[in-house]
Design a protein around this motif. Structure first.
Motif: not given
Length: 129
Positions: A82-107
Motif C-alpha cells: 500500500d505505497l500511497e498509505i506508506a508515503k503518507e506515514y513517511y511524510v508524517k514521520a518526516i514532519k515530526e522528525a523535522d520538528k524534533l530536529a528544529d528544537s535542537v540548537p543549530e550548531e
C-alpha cells in the motif's frame, strides 16, 4: 537505554533488556511498546494492531516516539504494497522528525539528526519514488 541500543543497531540486546524488566509497567510504557514493536518490525512479525497501539501512545506523549511510530507504520504499509498509505506515514514521520530536529540548537543539529537516525523516513520515501 533500550531505545539507544536500537539507534545503535543492537536490536536483539534491546529486546533482552526489555525482557529483563521485572514488572509489566515498564513494558506498557511508550518505550516498552516502541521496543517491542520495533523488534517485531525487524523480524517481520509486526501487526497493524501493535502499530496502532504504538501510534496512539506516541500521539499522547509526542517527541521522538511520534515520528518513529509513523515511520514504522510507513514500513508496514510499504511491505504490504500500500505505497500511497506508506508515503503518507513517511511524510508524517518526516514532519515530526523535522520538528524534533528544529528544537535542537543549530550548531548541534546535524549531529543530533545523525545520532537519532532522523533521516530514516526521508530515505524510505526517496526509495518509494
Amino acid at each position: 537505554a533500550a531505545t539507544l541500543l536500537i539507534d545503535k543497531g543492537y536490536v536483539d540486546l534491546a529486546g533482552e533488556l526489555l525482557d529483563e524488566f521485572k514488572n509489566d509497567k515498564a513494558k506498557k510504557s511508550i518505550k516498552g511498546i516502541y521496543v517491542e514493536v520495533y523488534i517485531k518490525d525487524i523480524k517481520g512479525e509486526e501487526s497493524l494492531e501493535d502499530l496502532n497501539k504504538l501510534e496512539k501512545a506516541a500521539e499522547k506523549t509526542g517527541g521522538s516516539f511520534l515520528w518513529r511510530s509513523y515511520y514504522l507504520l510507513g514500513n508496514f504499509y510499504n511491505k504490504s504494497g500500500d505505497l500511497e498509505i506508506a508515503k503518507e506515514y513517511y511524510v508524517k514521520a518526516i514532519k515530526e522528525a523535522d520538528k524534533l530536529a528544529d528544537s535542537v540548537p543549530e550548531e548541534y543539529r546535524q549531529h543530533f539528526i545523525k545520532a537519532h537516525n532522523l533521516n530514516m523516513p526521508n530515505d524510505k520515501l526517496e526509495n518509494l519514488k
